[in-house]
Scaffold this motif. Sequence first.
Motif, short mmCIF file in Angstrom:
data_model
loop_
_atom_site.label_atom_id
_atom_site.label_comp_id
_atom_site.label_asym_id
_atom_site.label_seq_id
_atom_site.Cartn_x
_atom_site.Cartn_y
_atom_site.Cartn_z
N CYS A 116 0.72 -1.25 0.15
CA CYS A 116 -0.12 0.08 -0.09
C CYS A 116 1.03 1.24 -0.03
O CYS A 116 1.76 1.24 0.62
N ARG A 117 0.25 2.48 -0.63
CA ARG A 117 0.86 3.74 -0.58
C ARG A 117 0.61 4.28 0.91
O ARG A 117 -0.35 3.87 1.55
N GLU A 118 1.39 5.13 1.35
CA GLU A 118 1.42 5.70 2.56
C GLU A 118 0.56 7.12 2.24
O GLU A 118 0.98 8.29 2.42
N ILE A 119 -0.65 7.06 2.01
CA ILE A 119 -1.76 8.07 1.94
C ILE A 119 -2.64 7.76 3.09
O ILE A 119 -3.40 6.91 3.00
#
Length: 85
Positions: free
Chosen positions: A37-40
């Motif tokens: 996952c992206r760190e958004i």
Amino acid sequence: MAGNVLLVGLLLFCVIADTEALPKRPSCSITHERIICREIYSPVCGTDQNTYSNECSLCQHNQETRAAVWIAYNGECSAVQQHGM
């Protein structure tokens, strides 16, 4: 007549408002590879009453634990709802 229209409109509003509050299945891709996952930060509250940093991290949790947690609602889980108060 105007009273009937108002009553129908109010009923329709209540039905639509309730539909948005229902748990929703997260849109996870089906893969046997580990989900990255992206760190958004776009928090979601899971049906397990845990806050996930985003929908992808909820999917990652489901994959790693073989759970079936859905999205209860967008945003952080509130302390009141976590403790059933």
